[in-house]
Structures are given as C-alpha cells and as structure tokens.
Design a protein around this motif. Structure first.
Motif, mmCIF file in Angstrom:
data_model
loop_
_atom_site.group_PDB
_atom_site.id
_atom_site.type_symbol
_atom_site.label_atom_id
_atom_site.label_comp_id
_atom_site.label_asym_id
_atom_site.label_seq_id
_atom_site.Cartn_x
_atom_site.Cartn_y
_atom_site.Cartn_z
ATOM 1 N N CYS A 145 147.276 116.779 36.429
ATOM 2 C CA CYS A 145 147.137 117.147 37.832
ATOM 3 C C CYS A 145 145.684 116.976 38.257
ATOM 4 C CB CYS A 145 147.629 118.572 38.073
ATOM 5 S SG CYS A 145 146.523 119.833 37.412
ATOM 6 N N GLU A 146 145.434 117.245 39.516
ATOM 7 C CA GLU A 146 144.076 117.039 40.046
ATOM 8 C C GLU A 146 143.068 118.001 39.431
ATOM 9 O OE1 GLU A 146 143.478 118.236 44.132
ATOM 10 O OE2 GLU A 146 145.247 119.527 44.063
ATOM 11 N N HIS A 147 143.556 118.975 38.641
ATOM 12 C CA HIS A 147 142.647 119.904 37.964
ATOM 13 C C HIS A 147 142.496 119.578 36.483
ATOM 14 C CE1 HIS A 147 144.584 122.086 41.393
ATOM 15 N NE2 HIS A 147 143.311 122.125 41.718
ATOM 16 N N CYS A 204 149.577 124.531 35.433
ATOM 17 C CA CYS A 204 148.176 124.445 35.823
ATOM 18 C C CYS A 204 147.672 125.850 36.071
ATOM 19 C CB CYS A 204 148.043 123.597 37.087
ATOM 20 S SG CYS A 204 146.347 123.538 37.719
ATOM 21 N N CYS A 229 148.777 124.777 42.732
ATOM 22 C CA CYS A 229 148.340 123.395 42.457
ATOM 23 C C CYS A 229 149.280 122.434 43.187
ATOM 24 C CB CYS A 229 148.367 123.128 40.957
ATOM 25 S SG CYS A 229 148.120 121.395 40.538
HETATM 26 ZN ZN LIG Z 1 146.460 121.581 38.941
#
Ligand SMILES: [Zn+2]
Length: 140
Positions: free
Chosen positions: A108-110, A119, A124
């Motif tokens: 994911c973007e994290h 996440c 998220c």
């Molecule tokens: Zn995330």
C-alpha cells in the motif's frame, strides 16, 4: 548495469540533496522534505532534470535511508524497504520483477504488504479500495 553505490554520497546542487547510487536508468537521491527524508528516482533522460519518476518518504534517519538503498536491487525489486509513504504514481515496477515475486507482492501507499497483514494506518486508501472490490465481487 546493476546498481552502483557511491563510496560517499555525491552532493546534488539542483535538488539540494545527495546522490547515493545510480543504475542504467536512474539516479537515486535523498532530499529533505519538511520533517521527512524523501528518496527520489531521477531519470537519467531529459525528464530527470525537472521531475522525479518515483519517491519514497522516510523518517528523518539517514542510516535508515542509506541502508534501504544499499540493500535494494532495483533490477528485481520494485521498491526499496523502510519507507512509510509513497507520494508518487504509478508504483515502480522492476524490469526483472518476476524473479522475486515474494518481495514484489502488492504494497500500500504506506509500504505495508497489506494483503497479508493489513496496514497500521487507519483508513488506508489501498486497504479500503481492496475491501470495496472484494465486497463488490462477493455480491455480484
Ligand atoms: Zn496503508
């Protein structure tokens, strides 16, 4: 050409950062970004003078960033490790990513392998979109 790591970082006047490594297509430079460090992938082509193709945000810890770049094989690994935010789209795809499918699972973007372990960031977007898709399939 595999990743070439510089014995000591090369100062980059334009981006006010330091180049840690480069390969056939990109230079990998860290820059200050407010309270974070951003690792950026600058194309060696003309576009690289004005913008970067990919970026990953790290907490303010040079050791963390240096280690991530040192351990990263951009030929077979889509993205480095250790970052907490990916501010750029689309996600980088390594040219020989099929050689390392486990490493290259969706993140994911994290930076989390969210399909396995979720996440840590509440709400998220990537987790939410995945759940929405799964839900839509379930009722179709
Ligand atoms: Zn995330």
């Amino acid at each position: 050409m595999p990743m070439q790591h510089h014995p000591s970082p090369i100062y980059d006047e334009k981006w006010v950062g330091e180049e840690l490594a480069r390969d056939d297509t990109h230079r990998y430079v860290w820059i200050w970004m407010g309270s974070n460090i951003r690792l950026i992938a600058l194309s060696l082509g003309p576009d690289g003078a004005w913008s970067y193709d990919h970026g990953w945000c790290y907490r303010r810890d040079m050791e963390l960033v240096t280690k991530a770049v040192t351990e990263w094989d951009p030929d077979t690994q889509d993205e480095p490790m250790g970052w907490h935010k990916r501010p750029t789209h689309p996600v980088r795809r390594a040219p020989r990513r099929h050689e390392n499918p486990d490493y290259n699972r969706a993140r994911c973007e994290h930076g989390s392998y969210f399909l396995d372990s979720g996440c840590r960031v509440l709400n998220c977007r990537d987790v939410r979109e995945h759940e929405d898709r799964a839900h839509a399939k379930g009722i179709a």
